[in-house]
Design a protein around this motif. Structure first.
Motif: not given
Length: 290
Positions: A138-149
């Motif tokens: 689990v790494r990366g930007r907060t929005g990507n971790i939360r699943g916004g894409g």
């Protein structure tokens, strides 16, 4: 017995991000969540006498860390079945052992060590390289971790063998209700005529044709089992690691396969996997291929 989703915890912010991600994933899978804290402190600092009822400060700290993590996951997903385990072993070995009975192992990007950076820590790298089950870092930007894409990126390598990574990506996309972007990156060889490697050159067209054939060969059969998942097949000129890192900026998850080396223990994590694990802007799943 149903295999749980295992998450490594150590009290760091990165491990709490992993707990959040794992709680959501376990809920999607409909399976239990198992939290593991691993430490060898008692081997070096001695144990309390057998007759003592006093808990050591180290044990109190361990119980507090897993307790806080379990409470956090329970608040996030109230109905989730959660168990905890304090493993008397080094973190990598403990998580590898847990992975033998897990659907997947989830780890944070970095632990509580003195060195901090954007690069993946030794525990995450060690588990990803040797586990017998999928490992999600689990790494990366907060929005990507939360699943916004609403997109899962699948890296398709040169070898069209093994479908574990493809199936994992399709299952994730199906559970999330999103699409899969299957990416194969290629480059012209140094011996080829530069003029023929341009956008309209002969070598460029041949590489692109082979890339599309590889994508079809890899995807056609497993994709048929997931008709509800939209799959985009993309052949891209460039370094594979760089291409996948770029794709991760708009993704919820990047999935890469790892192949076993003949005569060696563990998985072969090549340059592409290392690049993605160290630099992706979203969580990364490393899936063992047989």
């Amino acid at each position: 017995m149903e295999h749980p989703l295992v998450v490594g915890v150590d009290g760091s912010n990165a491990s709490l991000d992993a707990v959040d991600w794992a709680a959501d994933a376990a809920a999607r899978y409909g399976i239990p969540l198992r939290m593991v804290y691993a430490s060898r402190w008692e081997r070096y600092e001695g144990q309390l006498p057998d007759w003592s009822t006093e808990r050591s400060s180290e044990r109190v700290m361990e119980e507090t860390i897993v307790g806080v993590a379990a409470e956090r996951a329970s608040r996030r997903v109230p109905a989730l079945d959660i168990t905890t385990f304090l493993a008397p072993d080094a973190p990598v070995e403990a998580l590898l052992a847990e992975g033998l009975r897990a659907k997947a192992v989830v780890v944070g990007n970095r632990g509580r060590g003195r060195l901090t950076s954007l690069l993946l820590g030794s525990v995450g790298l060690g588990v990803a390289a040797r586990a017998h089950c999928p490992v999600i870092v689990v790494r990366g930007r907060t929005g990507n971790i939360r699943g916004g894409g609403c997109k899962v990126v699948l890296g398709v390598g040169e070898r069209a063998v093994g479908t574990a990574a493809v199936t994992f990506a399709l299952e994730e996309a199906a559970l999330r209700g999103c699409a899969v972007e299957a990416v194969h990156a290629w480059r012209c060889a140094g011996t080829e005529v530069p003029e023929q490697c341009g956008a309209h050159g002969e070598y460029h067209a041949e590489h692109e044709r082979r890339a599309q054939e590889l994508l079809d060969e890899t995807l056609n059969k497993p994709v048929a089992a997931y008709p509800q998942v939209a799959v985009e097949r993309r052949a891209v000129e460039g370094a594979p690691g760089t291409v996948l890192v770029a794709a991760s900026h708009a993704a919820d998850l990047v999935v890469v396969g790892a192949h076993r080396r003949r005569g060696h223990i563990g998985l072969q994590l090549g340059l592409v996997s290392h690049t993605v694990l160290h630099h992706a802007q979203c969580p990364v799943a490393v899936v063992p291929e047989s």
